[in-house]
Design an enzyme around this catalytic site. Structure first.
Site, PDB file in Angstrom:
ATOM      1  N   ARG A  58       0.895  -1.268  -0.035  1.00 20.11           N
ATOM      2  CA  ARG A  58      -0.050  -0.075   0.093  1.00 20.11           C
ATOM      3  C   ARG A  58       0.865   1.285  -0.005  1.00 20.11           C
ATOM      4  O   ARG A  58       0.507   2.427  -0.453  1.00 20.11           O
ATOM      5  CB  ARG A  58      -0.827  -0.070   1.186  1.00 20.11           C
ATOM      6  N   TYR A 113     -16.776  20.525 -10.925  1.00 22.34           N
ATOM      7  CA  TYR A 113     -17.467  19.082 -11.326  1.00 22.34           C
ATOM      8  C   TYR A 113     -18.360  18.765 -10.197  1.00 22.34           C
ATOM      9  O   TYR A 113     -18.119  18.764  -9.031  1.00 22.34           O
ATOM     10  CB  TYR A 113     -16.112  18.287 -11.378  1.00 22.34           C
TER      11      TYR A 113
HETATM   12  C1  PLP Z   1     -14.218  12.888 -14.556  1.00 23.40           C
HETATM   13  C2  PLP Z   1     -14.106  13.868 -13.737  1.00 23.40           C
HETATM   14  C3  PLP Z   1     -13.586  13.769 -12.370  1.00 23.40           C
HETATM   15  C4  PLP Z   1     -13.617  12.462 -11.474  1.00 23.40           C
HETATM   16  O1  PLP Z   1     -12.895  11.496 -12.262  1.00 23.40           O
HETATM   17  P1  PLP Z   1     -13.300   9.848 -11.880  1.00 23.40           P
HETATM   18  O2  PLP Z   1     -12.120   9.172 -12.064  1.00 23.40           O
HETATM   19  O3  PLP Z   1     -14.527   9.712 -12.696  1.00 23.40           O
HETATM   20  O4  PLP Z   1     -13.762   9.896 -10.410  1.00 23.40           O
HETATM   21  C5  PLP Z   1     -13.098  14.890 -11.963  1.00 23.40           C
HETATM   22  N1  PLP Z   1     -12.920  15.997 -12.431  1.00 23.40           N
HETATM   23  C6  PLP Z   1     -13.408  16.256 -13.807  1.00 23.40           C
HETATM   24  C7  PLP Z   1     -13.355  17.727 -14.544  1.00 23.40           C
HETATM   25  C8  PLP Z   1     -13.715  15.119 -14.502  1.00 23.40           C
HETATM   26  O5  PLP Z   1     -14.437  15.386 -15.567  1.00 23.40           O
END
Ligand code: PLP
Length: 394
Positions: A58, A113
């Protein structure tokens, strides 16, 4: 030891050379994938003293260190370290937990986001952290929103649905004057097109699921930090037991090797399709900071060195049925979330569902496109068919 190049390398070259030393791995080009938990010590004395290059799966393996080294290399000299996480959202939540706790306050862009907002409104609120959302276009006006307990400003540029550009250097100057850190979601531009640490960002986050992976086959996230922020980040990451499976680490490292050429194509094809859409009579507006017509273009030109393949459009007012007829006619655009893979995508979105600091009234239905690695002529022909189906319904 790897040979040392004679002159400083460009980021595109560092993507190829970083994080590997073939002579240390029997000459093989790529680092081995260590599937590992237990690390054995040679003697009781070594075990008691934790005397070993590695301690536990880890806590890091040669595979994870190779990816961290490569990511640090492309961020530039002001990046002190990188941590790896099992998704982009885990990268965001871990970075936030590293920086703020009970009694603290953070400022978050209203264009953030959406799952980042959900984290702030959910777990972070329960932990006693207060969030204020601000207009992404606020610039230096953000000064009035600081409180004595404001720990960080979270920026994301452009917004991944609405594409507002933020004046990050202006925001960073004020944040630093007030003793706060600047955190950024840099998934859209990646460190190749936005040098976060040269623009005042202290902690830069990427959903590696998108352009680092590049093939829609892994979930992965990473957080990079400067010397000021890295110790707290590394500590929180370790305490929370965050780590990534070795095969996904390997795929992220493999994706990184080709990220520059893929992005170049996403950039060029994205611009081509965006310009074509801009000239269509059905389209009210294209939200792409690389277009001269975009309100964020001047900031993009000043601070960014490229655009990726993600942008949105506002259609002229029309029925839902007409929008769906357009989408259902497309054969090269998948309808699905996420982006950054080799394939083109389209989704309907509506920021009005969650905005709180700003009003979202674009003037018509909104679609987000990810332009993949197909030939843009084929994509345009496909979109043209979609518009014909739209016209048949309208
Ligand atoms: C997709 C996305 C995330 C999150 O990523 P995941 O790997 O799906 O958890 C964060 N920020 C932005 C701008 C994204 O498009």
């Amino acid at each position: 030891m790897a040979k040392t190049p004679k002159s400083p390398l460009k980021a595109e070259t560092r993507l190829i050379t970083a994080g590997r030393d073939p002579q240390a791995q029997f000459g093989f080009v790529n680092p081995p994938v260590y599937h590992a938990s237990t690390v054995l010590y040679p003697t009781a004395e070594d075990q008691v003293a934790h005397r070993s290059r590695y301690q536990y799966g880890r806590r890091g393996t040669p595979t994870t260190e190779a990816l961290e080294a490569a990511l640090r290399d492309i961020e530039g000299d002001n990046c002190a370290g990188v941590v790896l996480l099992p998704s982009g959202l885990a990268a965001i939540s871990t970075a936030l937990i590293a920086i703020a706790g009970a009694g603290d306050h953070i400022l978050v862009t209203d264009s953030v986001y959406r799952p980042t907002r959900n984290f702030c409104e959910g777990l972070f609120k329960r932990m006693g952290v207060e969030t204020t959302y601000y207009d992404p276009l606020i610039g230096a006006g953000i000064a009035s929103l600081f409180k004595p307990n404001t720990r960080a400003v979270f920026v994301e540029a452009p917004g991944s649905q609405s594409f507002e550009m933020q004046d990050i250097p202006a925001i960073a100057k004020i944040a630093h004057d007030k003793g706060a850190l600047v955190m950024m979601d840099n998934t859209w531009a990646t460190p190749l097109y936005f040098k976060a640490f040269d623009k005042g960002v202290d902690i830069s986050i990427q959903a590696g699921t998108k352009y680092i992976g590049g093939h829609s086959d892994i979930m992965f996230g990473c957080v990079s930090a400067n010397a000021k922020a890295f110790p707290a980040l590394k500590n929180a990451h370790g305490l929370m037991g965050q780590c990534v499976g070795p095969d996904d680490v390997f795929l992220a490292l493999r994706g990184l090797r080709t990220m520059a050429v893929r992005l170049k194509q996403h950039n060029a094809s994205g611009m081509t399709v965006a310009r074509w859409l801009e000239a269509r009579p059905e389209v009210l507006r294209v939200m792409h900071p690389g277009l001269e017509s975009d309100p964020g273009h001047a900031i993009w030109k000043r601070d960014f060195t490229g655009a990726s393949g993600l942008f949105s459009i506002v259609l002229k007012p029309m029925s839902e049925a007409a929008v769906y007829a357009f989408m259902n006619e497309l054969t090269l655009f998948g309808m699905g979330f996420s982006w950054g893979g080799f394939e083109s995508l389209v989704i309907v979105f509506d920021c009005a569902e969650y905005r709180t600091a700003t009003k979202w009234a674009p003037g018509g239905p909104t679609l987000r496109f990810h332009i993949g690695l197909e030939d843009p002529d084929d994509l345009i022909a496909d979109l043209d068919q979609g518009f014909k189906a739209m016209a048949a319904i309208r």
